[in-house]
Enzyme design. Structure first.
Site, PDB file in Angstrom:
ATOM      1  N   SER A 133     -13.780   5.427  -2.812  1.00 38.02           N
ATOM      2  CA  SER A 133     -14.126   5.563  -1.392  1.00 38.02           C
ATOM      3  C   SER A 133     -15.455   6.290  -1.310  1.00 38.02           C
ATOM      4  CB  SER A 133     -13.047   6.353  -0.654  1.00 38.02           C
ATOM      5  OG  SER A 133     -11.854   5.602  -0.598  1.00 38.02           O
TER       6      SER A 133
ATOM      7  N   CYS B 237      -5.801   0.858   7.356  1.00 43.58           N
ATOM      8  CA  CYS B 237      -6.436   1.905   6.552  1.00 43.58           C
ATOM      9  C   CYS B 237      -6.775   3.111   7.414  1.00 43.58           C
ATOM     10  CB  CYS B 237      -7.743   1.420   5.942  1.00 43.58           C
ATOM     11  SG  CYS B 237      -7.631  -0.139   5.103  1.00 43.58           S
TER      12      CYS B 237
ATOM     13  N   ASN C 202     -10.784   1.625  11.630  1.00 43.30           N
ATOM     14  CA  ASN C 202      -9.587   1.559  12.467  1.00 43.30           C
ATOM     15  C   ASN C 202      -9.508   2.838  13.274  1.00 43.30           C
ATOM     16  OD1 ASN C 202      -8.606  -0.983  11.381  1.00 43.30           O
ATOM     17  ND2 ASN C 202      -8.340   0.164   9.491  1.00 43.30           N
TER      18      ASN C 202
ATOM     19  N   GLY D 256      -2.723  10.354   0.971  1.00 44.42           N
ATOM     20  CA  GLY D 256      -2.923  11.197  -0.199  1.00 44.42           C
ATOM     21  C   GLY D 256      -4.033  10.746  -1.127  1.00 44.42           C
ATOM     22  N   GLU D 257      -4.398  11.646  -2.034  1.00 42.13           N
ATOM     23  CA  GLU D 257      -5.422  11.376  -3.040  1.00 42.13           C
ATOM     24  C   GLU D 257      -4.701  11.213  -4.389  1.00 42.13           C
ATOM     25  OE1 GLU D 257      -8.542  10.586  -3.633  1.00 42.13           O
ATOM     26  OE2 GLU D 257      -8.165  10.920  -5.758  1.00 42.13           O
TER      27      GLU D 257
ATOM     28  N   CYS E 244       0.871  -1.175   0.000  1.00 39.76           N
ATOM     29  CA  CYS E 244       0.000   0.000   0.000  1.00 39.76           C
ATOM     30  C   CYS E 244       0.908   1.225   0.000  1.00 39.76           C
ATOM     31  CB  CYS E 244      -0.875  -0.051   1.261  1.00 39.76           C
ATOM     32  SG  CYS E 244      -1.914   1.399   1.489  1.00 39.76           S
TER      33      CYS E 244
HETATM   34  N1  SAH Z   1      -7.567   9.249  -0.951  1.00 45.44           N
HETATM   35  C1  SAH Z   1      -7.805   7.945  -1.528  1.00 45.44           C
HETATM   36  C2  SAH Z   1      -6.678   6.990  -1.261  1.00 45.44           C
HETATM   37  C3  SAH Z   1      -6.529   6.600   0.203  1.00 45.44           C
HETATM   38  S1  SAH Z   1      -7.312   5.081   0.370  1.00 45.44           S
HETATM   39  C4  SAH Z   1      -9.119   7.402  -1.027  1.00 45.44           C
HETATM   40  O1  SAH Z   1      -9.621   7.902  -0.011  1.00 45.44           O
HETATM   41  O2  SAH Z   1      -9.668   6.509  -1.647  1.00 45.44           O
HETATM   42  C5  SAH Z   1      -7.490   4.862   2.064  1.00 45.44           C
HETATM   43  C6  SAH Z   1      -8.751   4.059   2.350  1.00 45.44           C
HETATM   44  O3  SAH Z   1      -8.881   3.854   3.751  1.00 45.44           O
HETATM   45  C7  SAH Z   1      -9.967   4.815   1.894  1.00 45.44           C
HETATM   46  O4  SAH Z   1     -10.970   3.974   1.439  1.00 45.44           O
HETATM   47  C8  SAH Z   1     -10.350   5.475   3.198  1.00 45.44           C
HETATM   48  O5  SAH Z   1     -11.618   5.931   3.179  1.00 45.44           O
HETATM   49  C9  SAH Z   1     -10.122   4.364   4.174  1.00 45.44           C
HETATM   50  N2  SAH Z   1     -10.024   4.842   5.541  1.00 45.44           N
HETATM   51  C10 SAH Z   1      -9.694   6.085   5.945  1.00 45.44           C
HETATM   52  N3  SAH Z   1      -9.708   6.171   7.280  1.00 45.44           N
HETATM   53  C11 SAH Z   1     -10.055   4.961   7.733  1.00 45.44           C
HETATM   54  C12 SAH Z   1     -10.202   4.414   9.035  1.00 45.44           C
HETATM   55  N4  SAH Z   1      -9.989   5.152  10.114  1.00 45.44           N
HETATM   56  N5  SAH Z   1     -10.547   3.111   9.142  1.00 45.44           N
HETATM   57  C13 SAH Z   1     -10.724   2.354   8.038  1.00 45.44           C
HETATM   58  N6  SAH Z   1     -10.593   2.821   6.781  1.00 45.44           N
HETATM   59  C14 SAH Z   1     -10.263   4.108   6.640  1.00 45.44           C
END
Ligand code: SAH
Length: 326
Positions: free
Chosen positions: A202, A319, A278, A149-150, A97
């Protein structure tokens, strides 16, 4: 490794153009340094070691979780923190990742990365150096752009890095870019990218008001336009789009919310991945029962779904937990 600097340096030394390819081949196969590159003249190996840093990132810390997950904290040359995570699965899958930015300018309320200071976009070489760090530990076969990041805010460099992954052993079919639905990048991705790179969205809420509350970016790019691009992706690529849905207790996890999701998502286009939350401070994660009840609604609507396996939580590598804090 900064490949432009490599090429320039080789040219300055009057080396033939195939040298850059030789160096990259060794590097992509997990070489630990120039010293191992035995088909390069000794003097050249020494010169490269002096002039082209083997990685654009320095490793500052590495944490090992009980489940085999490894998180690395790097610094860019100009001091920005970057994290990447290696996940190991029993079936032999080795998934990395990676981060596309240091920090993130978006402010999704459940994600720790959004709470840290945004640094900058990462260069393609800085993205690849995250991968190569882990490649030196063991062969890799999957990659997700789901770190800090995005990705679609850093379109060019993300795609440039993604296009080189097969040389490191990760095919496009096993590469996934995850986005909040950043429309300009998403549209380009659907229009331009012919490689079979996978797409994840997401979503986290089907209801527009709720989605805006937890993901402010929703006010900027309405979900209907984003979903339309996903549909176009599936028509062109014939591969479903993953939808990520983080389960927040009492926020987006009721069966009513599940019903809204089934009304919004076409089972021919999307596959849902329910993500146990998480802890990052703000929320409580949904109970197992709540996740099961939510999934049951999706099942009844024949919207395919899975529950994501949580990895690396004990080292804050899961995540949403990447925030470069030690
Ligand atoms: N910015 C992009 C890439 C990051 S992906 C995006 O958001 O898709 C990271 C993933 O983890 C995303 O699906 C995000 O929503 C998820 N995520 C973020 N915070 C989280 C958390 N506290 N617990 C579980 N998943 C989470």
């Amino acid at each position: 490794m900064n490949l432009e600097l490599l090429e320039q340096t080789l040219a300055d030394h009057g080396e033939p153009s195939f040298r850059a390819g030789q160096v990259w081949e060794w590097t992509a196969r997990g070489a630990a340094g120039y010293d191992e590159m035995t088909n390069l003249p000794r003097a050249l190996r020494d010169a490269l070691a002096e002039e082209v840093p083997f990685s654009t990132l320095t490793v500052e810390d590495e944490a090992h979780a009980a489940d085999g997950t490894v998180k690395a904290l790097f610094r860019t040359g100009d001091g920005h923190p970057v994290e990447a995570v290696l996940m190991r699965y029993r079936d032999g899958r080795r998934s990395i990742c990676v981060s596309s930015q240091s920090g993130c300018p978006l402010t999704c309320t459940f994600c720790a990365t959004g709470a840290m200071r945004f640094g900058r976009n990462l260069r393609a070489s800085e993205i690849l150096d995250q991968v190569l760090h882990f490649r030196r530990i063991e062969p890799l076969n999957h990659l997700v752009f789901m770190g800090m990041g995005e990705p679609f805010l850093n379109y060019e460099d993300v795609l440039a890095a993604a296009r080189r992954l097969p040389e490191i052993g990760i095919t496009h079919r096993r590469t996934t870019i995850s986005t909040v639905g950043w429309l300009p990048g998403l549209t380009r991705f659907v229009d331009e990218v012919e490689e079979p790179i996978r797409l994840a969205l997401s979503i986290h809420a089907a209801n527009p008001r709720l989605r805006s509350q937890i993901m402010p970016v929703n006010d900027r790019y309405p979900l209907s336009s984003v979903l339309e691009e996903c549909r176009r992706y599936v028509e062109l690529r014939h591969r479903k789009v993953f939808v990520e849905y983080v389960m927040l207790a009492g926020v987006n996890d009721s069966v009513e919310r599940a019903r809204e999701l089934t009304e919004l998502l076409d089972p021919k286009v999307f596959k849902v991945n329910l993500i146990p939350y998480n802890p990052t401070g703000m929320y409580d994660g949904s109970s197992r029962e709540a996740i099961a009840a939510f999934k049951a609604v999706l099942d009844r609507a024949r919207l395919p779904s899975t529950v994501r396996l949580t990895r690396g939580r004990d080292i804050a590598a899961a995540c949403g937990q990447l925030a470069a804090m030690r």
